[in-house]
Scaffold this motif. Structure first.
Motif, PDB file in Angstrom:
ATOM      1  N   UNK A   1      58.538 -99.935 -24.466  1.00  0.00           N
ATOM      2  CA  UNK A   1      59.103 -99.902 -23.119  1.00  0.00           C
ATOM      3  C   UNK A   1      58.564 -98.773 -22.251  1.00  0.00           C
ATOM      4  N   UNK A   2      57.892 -97.788 -22.836  1.00  0.00           N
ATOM      5  CA  UNK A   2      57.466 -96.596 -22.107  1.00  0.00           C
ATOM      6  C   UNK A   2      55.948 -96.486 -22.118  1.00  0.00           C
ATOM      7  N   UNK A   3      55.351 -96.361 -20.929  1.00  0.00           N
ATOM      8  CA  UNK A   3      53.905 -96.224 -20.826  1.00  0.00           C
ATOM      9  C   UNK A   3      53.544 -94.950 -20.077  1.00  0.00           C
ATOM     10  N   UNK A   4      52.414 -94.395 -20.454  1.00  0.00           N
ATOM     11  CA  UNK A   4      51.802 -93.273 -19.742  1.00  0.00           C
ATOM     12  C   UNK A   4      50.642 -93.852 -18.945  1.00  0.00           C
ATOM     13  N   UNK A   5      50.668 -93.665 -17.624  1.00  0.00           N
ATOM     14  CA  UNK A   5      49.698 -94.323 -16.746  1.00  0.00           C
ATOM     15  C   UNK A   5      48.885 -93.286 -15.982  1.00  0.00           C
ATOM     16  N   UNK A   6      47.574 -93.486 -15.967  1.00  0.00           N
ATOM     17  CA  UNK A   6      46.652 -92.650 -15.207  1.00  0.00           C
ATOM     18  C   UNK A   6      45.885 -93.536 -14.241  1.00  0.00           C
ATOM     19  N   UNK A   7      45.920 -93.176 -12.958  1.00  0.00           N
ATOM     20  CA  UNK A   7      45.181 -93.927 -11.948  1.00  0.00           C
ATOM     21  C   UNK A   7      44.261 -92.967 -11.194  1.00  0.00           C
ATOM     22  N   UNK A   8      43.020 -93.402 -10.977  1.00  0.00           N
ATOM     23  CA  UNK A   8      42.060 -92.591 -10.239  1.00  0.00           C
ATOM     24  C   UNK A   8      41.385 -93.459  -9.194  1.00  0.00           C
ATOM     25  N   UNK A   9      41.049 -92.880  -8.051  1.00  0.00           N
ATOM     26  CA  UNK A   9      40.391 -93.629  -6.998  1.00  0.00           C
ATOM     27  C   UNK A   9      39.470 -92.758  -6.167  1.00  0.00           C
ATOM     28  N   UNK A  10      38.413 -93.383  -5.665  1.00  0.00           N
ATOM     29  CA  UNK A  10      37.453 -92.712  -4.787  1.00  0.00           C
ATOM     30  C   UNK A  10      37.044 -93.697  -3.703  1.00  0.00           C
ATOM     31  N   UNK A  11      36.943 -93.235  -2.465  1.00  0.00           N
ATOM     32  CA  UNK A  11      36.511 -94.088  -1.359  1.00  0.00           C
ATOM     33  C   UNK A  11      35.659 -93.284  -0.394  1.00  0.00           C
TER      34      UNK A  11
END
Length: 476
Positions: free
Chosen positions: A434-444
């Protein structure tokens, strides 16, 4: 307000406790909690806000909570009540030390039942309300529900014609009512925005097709806070005398959503939409345009799902006197492959560039559900978006509406010759079921931003945007 909300919570908890003892009603609860840190540099391709009058704070910590309770009498009768603690940064709003503000608010409250003796299903109340759009673009570019976060007060009726094949969906929604029961003066002025929706979803083996139509009646004083200004109005409507001439303005949209799975593992998707807003008002107040998107995904791999996407929408011409040539939109939530350029189905909020897809064309490639390590899933999306708006038209729009960021924004509304390249690489690791560790990265990276539209000050400050978000998502 606080006492009322606490009372409602107490009643919900009592219902949960009483549920097992009362066979007539089954109570089920579900929801999610999210807490995450966000670093975002040059969110508007500058270190400032949209108008260039405030400096951005690049590092913030956010959290939110959603709780949904279903009261199910039987398979033909149920009620859903949703409460939320909305996205807010630590140290502000209800997340200050003394918590001086009301934190909890209802965001869903609707009754769902089948008309006795029939399979006609009716849903009444504050509910998710949108128009059809293929799933690979998340939600509608015209009127989206955003998984219930953008609910509307509506009555929805589903009439099955051929079981599991053909149905009629009809709905009425009141999106705005500025003055409720009484007008502020004895002169009647249009102060509501009502919409009427009709769709004919057809499902046969390998094909899903949904032609739809949406009609609205927009009162000239329905939106005093300007919630829908950027999406529905034209720049010409800001010229003196400002606003709509007609007390009530008709608005309408028609579209088609098509999904083809007959070629599985190759799946095809297509949407076509045309809309017209305030077509009977002054020419400069009108807004009409079209938008198409198409996608292809391949589901034959065990370790990933790749996809290709494209879209195009009509753009502004060089004149304000004939209104706007972009598709009118109400509450859009649209994006291919969870692209960082668009506000769509990111796991965390406030971490996209929220570029306006109307008046643009573009392509995107995404590889979703990448999985080489147990419990770890990744997503890689690359997108390029270019403007289809006349530079002269946007320049006049900036002048007519009070400056950049008031109606159109540098980097979010693109002229011909302006474009943006973006990439995001996101990861989700299941710590538990039920528990997630989330990493999001972005470049524009923006290209070709025009000084003649936005001015030297903003274009000289413009640079690349960088985003990193890290946090926890608990689903229960």
């Amino acid at each position: 307000m606080r006492k009322t909300v606490l009372l409602l919570l107490a009643l919900a908890l009592l219902a949960v406790q009483a549920g097992p003892a009362q066979a007539a009603t089954d109570v089920k609860m579900a929801g999610d909690a999210r807490a995450y840190g966000l670093f975002f540099a040059n969110r508007n391709f500058t270190g400032w806000d949209e108008t260039g009058t405030r400096t951005e704070d690049r590092t913030t910590i956010w959290q939110r909570l959603r709780l949904r309770t279903d009261f199910v009498a039987n398979e033909n009768l149920a009620f859903r009540f949703g409460l939320r603690i909305d996205d807010e940064t630590w140290g502000s709003g209800y997340l200050t030390a003394a918590n001086p503000q009301v934190a909890i608010e209802p965001y869903l409250a609707y009754l769902q039942f089948k008309w006795p003796g029939t399979d006609i299903e009716m849903t009444a109340g504050y509910q998710p309300f949108s128009v059809p759009q293929t799933e690979v673009f998340y939600d509608s570019i015209v009127l989206a529900a955003d998984d219930g976060d953008q609910a509307s007060a509506a009555l929805f009726v589903n009439i099955p014609i051929i079981e599991d094949t053909l149905a009629i969906e009809a709905a009425y929604g009141r999106l705005l009512d500025a003055n409720r029961t009484y007008q502020p003066t004895t002169t009647q002025v249009g102060d509501t925005f009502d919409v009427y929706r009709l769709a004919l979803p057809i499902t046969v083996e390998g094909f899903d097709i949904a032609p739809w139509g949406l009609v609205g009646v927009y009162g000239k004083d329905a939106d005093p806070d300007g919630n829908f200004t950027a999406g529905l109005r034209s720049a010409g409507s800001f010229l003196d005398p400002t606003g709509y001439k007609d007390n009530q303005n008709p608005m309408w949209w028609t579209g088609l959503a098509l999904s083809v799975t007959a070629l599985d593992p190759v799946n095809l998707y297509f949407d076509g939409i045309y809309g017209n807003a305030a077509g009977s008002d002054r020419s400069r107040n009108r807004r009409q345009g079209w938008f198409f998107d198409a996608g292809l995904t391949y589901t034959g791999l065990d370790w990933a799902t790749p996809g290709l996407f494209g879209w195009a929408g009509s753009g502004e011409d060089s004149s304000l006197s004939n209104g706007s040539e972009r598709l009118p939109v109400i509450t859009p939530k649209w994006g291919p492959g969870t692209a960082f350029l668009f506000d769509c189905d990111q796991e965390f909020a406030n971490n996209s560039l929220a570029i306006d897809p109307t008046g643009t064309w573009g392509v995107a490639a995404a590889i979703r559900d990448i999985s080489f390590i147990e419990a770890l899933k990744s997503r890689l999306t690359l997108a390029a978006i270019a403007g289809r708006n006349s530079p002269a038209g946007l320049r006049q729009a900036v002048a007519a509406t009070g400056g950049p960021g008031e109606y159109v924004t540098m980097g979010r509304n693109l002229a011909r010759g302006e474009w943006v390249l973006g990439v995001n690489f996101d990861h989700s690791y299941a710590l538990t079921e039920a528990l997630t560790l989330t990493l999001q990265t972005g470049f524009a990276a923006p290209q070709g931003l025009k000084t003649g539209i936005w001015g030297h000050r903003l274009t000289n400050q413009a640079g690349d945007a960088w985003m990193t978000a890290l946090g926890f998502l608990y689903t229960f």
